[in-house]
Scaffold this active site. Structure first.
Site, mmCIF file in Angstrom:
data_model
loop_
_atom_site.group_PDB
_atom_site.id
_atom_site.type_symbol
_atom_site.label_atom_id
_atom_site.label_comp_id
_atom_site.label_asym_id
_atom_site.label_seq_id
_atom_site.Cartn_x
_atom_site.Cartn_y
_atom_site.Cartn_z
ATOM 1 N NE ARG A 151 -8.121 0.826 -0.586
ATOM 2 C CZ ARG A 151 -6.952 0.288 -0.983
ATOM 3 N NH1 ARG A 151 -6.938 -0.736 -1.809
ATOM 4 N NH2 ARG A 151 -5.811 0.773 -0.557
ATOM 5 C CE1 TYR B 238 -3.041 -0.486 -4.197
ATOM 6 C CE2 TYR B 238 -4.480 -1.825 -5.578
ATOM 7 C CZ TYR B 238 -4.102 -1.368 -4.334
ATOM 8 O OH TYR B 238 -4.774 -1.783 -3.222
ATOM 9 C CD GLU C 152 -7.366 -4.495 -5.176
ATOM 10 O OE1 GLU C 152 -8.278 -3.646 -5.346
ATOM 11 O OE2 GLU C 152 -6.378 -4.284 -4.462
ATOM 12 C CG ASP D 75 0.548 -6.254 -7.349
ATOM 13 O OD1 ASP D 75 1.002 -6.022 -6.220
ATOM 14 O OD2 ASP D 75 -0.675 -6.254 -7.611
ATOM 15 C CG ASP E 3 -2.601 -3.527 2.378
ATOM 16 O OD1 ASP E 3 -1.825 -4.429 2.022
ATOM 17 O OD2 ASP E 3 -2.783 -2.515 1.706
HETATM 18 C C1 DGY Z 1 -2.084 0.406 -0.841
HETATM 19 O O1 DGY Z 1 -1.696 1.520 -1.138
HETATM 20 O O2 DGY Z 1 -3.219 0.154 -0.467
HETATM 21 C C2 DGY Z 1 -1.163 -0.718 -0.970
HETATM 22 O O3 DGY Z 1 -1.715 -1.912 -0.559
HETATM 23 C C3 DGY Z 1 0.123 -0.448 -0.280
HETATM 24 O O4 DGY Z 1 1.046 -1.262 -0.823
#
Ligand code: DGY
Length: 413
Positions: A194, A31, A384, A38, A161
């Site tokens: 993910r 990120y 995270e 954040d 997400d």
């Molecule tokens: C990502 O890119 O995974 C983020 O959560 C989007 O904001």
């Protein structure tokens, strides 16, 4: 004791390492830009040792506010090819390249906590931010309400997400025309932690649709198949409005309409109670269906100033099923996956919000949530998120918001 001091230092080092001058990235690689919520957590972390830096974080975030009042979820201050989708995919229309969606409005609530650390400095800095925060909150009230509850228009907007809450509305999207693209997230962390390709295709499809509609909220209101009344947005906006009202009254700022807006949101929050599930839940606005999920967002009711015996029973139940709560999804559900992002892992930031709410209300489970968070970070570091079953670290490492949670709350004796 030595250990705690050591962790304090490590947490400060993480904030400083991720500081890009006026804004802080969540973590290097995965990120590389400024993310909205954040950043608000980062500000709270900085406030534990440098209040001026904390205010700068929020000021930089609001410098990206769109003409319509929205504050974007990612601000692309400086191009970084290691992230997808970048500024050219989003086509944001604000003063600084940005994404076209927003994120949970916690900035005003963090601002109030930062103000409390140094009232003199805070009074000076909040004056310019206050009307901007009010405009952002008004944008939610204008464009995002459904029966007074606040909706998300993209799974990334809730910050959670791939929670199972979105499985129903996501299934309605057919991303056939999404085209070829290269994911970057799975080059930084293991794919098993993910979202899946199925999810990602739909995330990108929604971005392409927003861009095609020039991020026009009026058009999105009718065309976007993804519109879900969400406990994260509803509870965080309700809390943020209460905090703005308190700040405004203390500093003699314009609070016109705020009390009425709070009442609308309080009623909206009640509409998220799913009586069959006996929990706060997400509601698909397009067909009225409940998600039927007890997620960690369900437990933000106390943060919003709403007490609930039913939700207390749910919290006790899920805490009993894991070693390190609060899990992002119900551990008794067949969709629970302890390492896959928002489908099971424990997130220190959600624990902070849940814990602040419980503490405000003198709730008997407050200590348990805070202690679990403290132990998680002591034993597994500043990652995270964490596997709620064994506490092991997952996702990105050296994470800004986990460091901020440690400094401001979990690591405080
Ligand atoms: C990502 O890119 O995974 C983020 O959560 C989007 O904001």
């Amino acid at each position: 004791m030595t250990r705690t001091i050591d962790l304090d230092q490590q947490a400060r080092n993480i904030l400083e390492m991720n500081d890009r001058g006026g804004y802080t990235i969540p973590t290097k690689g995965l990120y590389p830009y400024q993310w909205n919520w954040d950043s608000a957590f980062a500000a709270l972390g900085f406030a534990q040792f440098d209040c001026a830096r904390a205010w700068a974080e929020l000021e930089t975030l609001f410098s990206a506010q769109w003409p319509d009042g929205m504050v974007p979820h990612i601000v692309f201050h400086k191009a970084d090819p290691g992230y997808y989708p970048g500024p050219d995919v989003w086509g944001g229309i604000g003063p600084i390249p940005s994404s076209g969606i927003t994120q949970p409005p916690i900035a005003a609530s963090m601002a109030r906590l930062i103000y409390e650390k140094d009232r003199e400095l805070g009074a000076a800095r909040i004056r310019a931010l206050f009307p901007k925060m009010r405009r952002w909150h008004s944008w939610f009230m204008r464009w995002r309400l459904d029966q007074g509850a606040v909706c998300v228009t993209h799974p990334w907007e809730a910050g959670r997400d791939n929670t199972p809450e979105w499985d129903g509305p996501m299934a309605r999207i057919d991303p056939v025309d999404v085209g070829e693209y290269v994911r970057r997230d799975t080059q930084h962390v293991d794919g098993s932690m993910r979202p899946t390709k199925y999810d990602y295709d739909r995330y990108i499809w929604l971005v392409q649709m927003g861009r095609r509609l020039d991020w026009d909220q009026e058009k999105l209101l009718t065309e976007n198949p993804f519109r879900v009344a969400d406990p994260t947005m509803t509870f965080t906006l309700l809390r943020a409005q209460r905090d703005l009202l308190a700040l405004g009254q203390m500093l003699d700022l314009d609070v016109t309409d705020l009390a009425d807006e709070i009442e609308i949101l309080e009623q909206g929050a009640r509409t998220l109670w799913n009586p069959v599930l006996e929990s706060f839940d997400a509601r698909d606005v397009r067909n009225g269906d409940w998600a039927n999920c007890v997620s960690n967002a369900s437990f933000l009711c106390w943060y919003a100033g709403i007490s609930s015996e039913g939700q207390t029973r749910q919290l006790q139940r899920v805490l009993d099923k894991v070693q390190f709560g609060v899990p992002s999804h119900d551990p008794e559900s067949d969709k629970f996956d302890g390492r896959r992002y928002w489908r099971g892992p424990t997130w220190a930031v959600m624990n902070l919000l849940i814990g602040l709410g419980l503490e405000d209300m003198n709730h008997p489970l407050a200590g348990q949530v805070r202690n679990a968070t403290k132990t998680l970070i002591e034993e597994n570091g500043f990652s995270e998120y964490f596997d709620p079953m064994d506490g092991s670290a997952a996702g990105g490492q050296g994470f800004t918001w986990t460091a901020a949670v440690w400094l401001s709350w979990a690591g405080r004796s």
